[in-house]
Design a protein around this motif. Sequence first.
Motif, PDB file in Angstrom:
ATOM      1  N   UNK A 210     -10.517  -2.170   7.265  1.00 47.88           N
ATOM      2  CA  UNK A 210     -10.566  -0.683   8.322  1.00 47.88           C
ATOM      3  C   UNK A 210     -10.153   0.961   7.361  1.00 47.88           C
ATOM      4  N   UNK A 211      -8.959   0.477   5.671  1.00 52.05           N
ATOM      5  CA  UNK A 211      -8.937   1.250   5.019  1.00 52.05           C
ATOM      6  C   UNK A 211     -10.364   1.646   3.986  1.00 52.05           C
ATOM      7  N   UNK A 212     -11.520   0.380   4.221  1.00 58.30           N
ATOM      8  CA  UNK A 212     -12.562   0.753   3.183  1.00 58.30           C
ATOM      9  C   UNK A 212     -13.967   1.096   4.093  1.00 58.30           C
ATOM     10  N   UNK A 213     -13.736   0.831   5.511  1.00 59.71           N
ATOM     11  CA  UNK A 213     -14.268   1.358   6.906  1.00 59.71           C
ATOM     12  C   UNK A 213     -14.989   2.933   6.465  1.00 59.71           C
ATOM     13  N   UNK A 214     -15.800   2.982   6.833  1.00 57.28           N
ATOM     14  CA  UNK A 214     -16.416   4.905   6.992  1.00 57.28           C
ATOM     15  C   UNK A 214     -15.997   5.390   8.247  1.00 57.28           C
ATOM     16  N   UNK A 215     -15.806   4.973   9.364  1.00 53.92           N
ATOM     17  CA  UNK A 215     -15.208   5.499  10.921  1.00 53.92           C
ATOM     18  C   UNK A 215     -14.629   7.029  10.494  1.00 53.92           C
ATOM     19  N   UNK A 216     -14.782   7.526  10.893  1.00 52.71           N
ATOM     20  CA  UNK A 216     -13.646   8.621  10.809  1.00 52.71           C
ATOM     21  C   UNK A 216     -12.287   8.232  12.180  1.00 52.71           C
ATOM     22  N   UNK A 217     -11.814   8.832  12.208  1.00 54.56           N
ATOM     23  CA  UNK A 217     -10.340   9.021  12.757  1.00 54.56           C
ATOM     24  C   UNK A 217      -9.413   9.325  11.893  1.00 54.56           C
ATOM     25  N   UNK A 218      -7.786   8.872  12.628  1.00 59.35           N
ATOM     26  CA  UNK A 218      -6.549   9.682  11.659  1.00 59.35           C
ATOM     27  C   UNK A 218      -7.037   7.564  10.230  1.00 59.35           C
ATOM     28  N   UNK A 219      -5.781   8.770   9.691  1.00 57.89           N
ATOM     29  CA  UNK A 219      -5.587   8.059   8.419  1.00 57.89           C
ATOM     30  C   UNK A 219      -4.951   6.599   8.213  1.00 57.89           C
ATOM     31  N   UNK A 220      -5.619   5.887   7.228  1.00 59.41           N
ATOM     32  CA  UNK A 220      -5.062   3.916   7.470  1.00 59.41           C
ATOM     33  C   UNK A 220      -3.802   4.172   6.727  1.00 59.41           C
ATOM     34  N   UNK A 221      -2.576   4.202   7.479  1.00 65.33           N
ATOM     35  CA  UNK A 221      -0.985   4.524   6.629  1.00 65.33           C
ATOM     36  C   UNK A 221       0.057   2.609   6.667  1.00 65.33           C
ATOM     37  N   UNK A 222      -1.104   2.144   6.690  1.00 63.66           N
ATOM     38  CA  UNK A 222      -0.282   0.387   7.423  1.00 63.66           C
ATOM     39  C   UNK A 222      -0.772  -0.295   6.106  1.00 63.66           C
ATOM     40  N   UNK A 223       0.213  -0.275   5.324  1.00 66.72           N
ATOM     41  CA  UNK A 223      -0.073  -1.228   3.762  1.00 66.72           C
ATOM     42  C   UNK A 223      -0.091  -2.410   4.701  1.00 66.72           C
ATOM     43  N   UNK A 224      -1.402  -3.342   3.232  1.00 67.70           N
ATOM     44  CA  UNK A 224      -1.333  -5.050   3.512  1.00 67.70           C
ATOM     45  C   UNK A 224      -0.107  -5.295   3.456  1.00 67.70           C
ATOM     46  N   UNK A 225       0.624  -6.347   3.756  1.00 63.67           N
ATOM     47  CA  UNK A 225       1.475  -7.123   3.847  1.00 63.67           C
ATOM     48  C   UNK A 225       1.853  -8.283   2.600  1.00 63.67           C
ATOM     49  N   UNK A 226       2.310  -8.303   1.994  1.00 63.80           N
ATOM     50  CA  UNK A 226       2.619  -9.536   0.781  1.00 63.80           C
ATOM     51  C   UNK A 226       2.816 -11.148   1.701  1.00 63.80           C
ATOM     52  N   UNK A 227       2.536 -11.901   1.311  1.00 56.73           N
ATOM     53  CA  UNK A 227       1.497 -12.794   1.998  1.00 56.73           C
ATOM     54  C   UNK A 227       3.400 -13.618   1.795  1.00 56.73           C
ATOM     55  N   UNK A 228       3.366 -13.780   0.409  1.00 56.32           N
ATOM     56  CA  UNK A 228       5.091 -14.646  -0.209  1.00 56.32           C
ATOM     57  C   UNK A 228       6.196 -13.875   0.512  1.00 56.32           C
ATOM     58  N   UNK A 229       5.952 -12.681   0.053  1.00 53.03           N
ATOM     59  CA  UNK A 229       7.115 -11.968   0.871  1.00 53.03           C
ATOM     60  C   UNK A 229       7.717 -11.988   2.454  1.00 53.03           C
ATOM     61  N   UNK A 230       6.585 -11.946   3.522  1.00 56.77           N
ATOM     62  CA  UNK A 230       7.055 -11.940   4.908  1.00 56.77           C
ATOM     63  C   UNK A 230       6.630 -13.362   4.967  1.00 56.77           C
ATOM     64  N   UNK A 231       6.678 -14.774   4.143  1.00 58.42           N
ATOM     65  CA  UNK A 231       6.814 -15.970   4.695  1.00 58.42           C
ATOM     66  C   UNK A 231       8.175 -16.366   4.356  1.00 58.42           C
ATOM     67  N   UNK A 232       8.645 -15.729   2.987  1.00 60.14           N
ATOM     68  CA  UNK A 232      10.372 -15.611   3.001  1.00 60.14           C
ATOM     69  C   UNK A 232      11.209 -15.269   3.881  1.00 60.14           C
ATOM     70  N   UNK A 233      10.325 -13.826   4.754  1.00 58.68           N
ATOM     71  CA  UNK A 233      11.315 -13.636   5.905  1.00 58.68           C
ATOM     72  C   UNK A 233      11.750 -14.089   7.008  1.00 58.68           C
ATOM     73  N   UNK A 234      10.298 -14.752   6.922  1.00 56.91           N
ATOM     74  CA  UNK A 234      10.036 -15.393   8.785  1.00 56.91           C
ATOM     75  C   UNK A 234      10.371 -16.763   8.193  1.00 56.91           C
ATOM     76  N   UNK A 235      10.615 -17.259   6.959  1.00 53.02           N
ATOM     77  CA  UNK A 235      11.837 -18.622   7.047  1.00 53.02           C
ATOM     78  C   UNK A 235      13.513 -17.682   7.202  1.00 53.02           C
ATOM     79  N   UNK A 236      13.768 -17.301   6.516  1.00 55.18           N
ATOM     80  CA  UNK A 236      15.211 -16.597   6.863  1.00 55.18           C
ATOM     81  C   UNK A 236      15.695 -15.723   8.494  1.00 55.18           C
ATOM     82  N   UNK A 237      14.463 -15.815   8.863  1.00 57.54           N
ATOM     83  CA  UNK A 237      14.147 -15.277  10.233  1.00 57.54           C
ATOM     84  C   UNK A 237      15.005 -16.499  11.619  1.00 57.54           C
TER      85      UNK A 237
END
Length: 153
Positions: free
Chosen positions: A84-111
């Motif tokens: 979506x970030x690199x698409x040429x479609x119009x619309x609102x800007x992309x403000x959602x960043x990609x997630x760090x997989x390793x950090x998210x896995x650590x957070x998932x384990x903690x939860x």
Amino acid sequence: MERGDFTDLPGLGKPLEDLGPAEQGHDPDWWLKRLVEREKITVLPPALQLRRDDAALDDHLDRLGGEAEVRRELTEFNDRVRRVLYSTHGGPPVTTPPRDVEEEVRRWRARREERRARRTAALAAREPEAPPPSRRGRWWPFGRTGAAGPSDG
């Protein structure tokens, strides 16, 4: 028709619903509009859909059973963000960043560990149940089935 099977139908002589007045003309997408309304389908621009998916991602990951599944879902999410970030479609800007997989896995384990600890504490806090009453005699209620052994007399 000759038997009169169709003479008393409701709506006889009235215009069909949802087709609109004749001066507007026929809408070729009438069935699609009816489907969207009936099924309550919401179609969002890709950037807004990503925001919605990002907000619900932690809950979705918590329902997964293993680390491999979590990594796969995060990789797919990051791929969608990049697409979506690199698409040429119009619309609102992309403000959602990609997630760090390793950090998210650590957070998932903690939860997951936190949920397990809460579950264990809740089970420990419950009053212990009374043991089932002991049954005297043989465990098989229908008598001897031909197996060798001492008789009850």
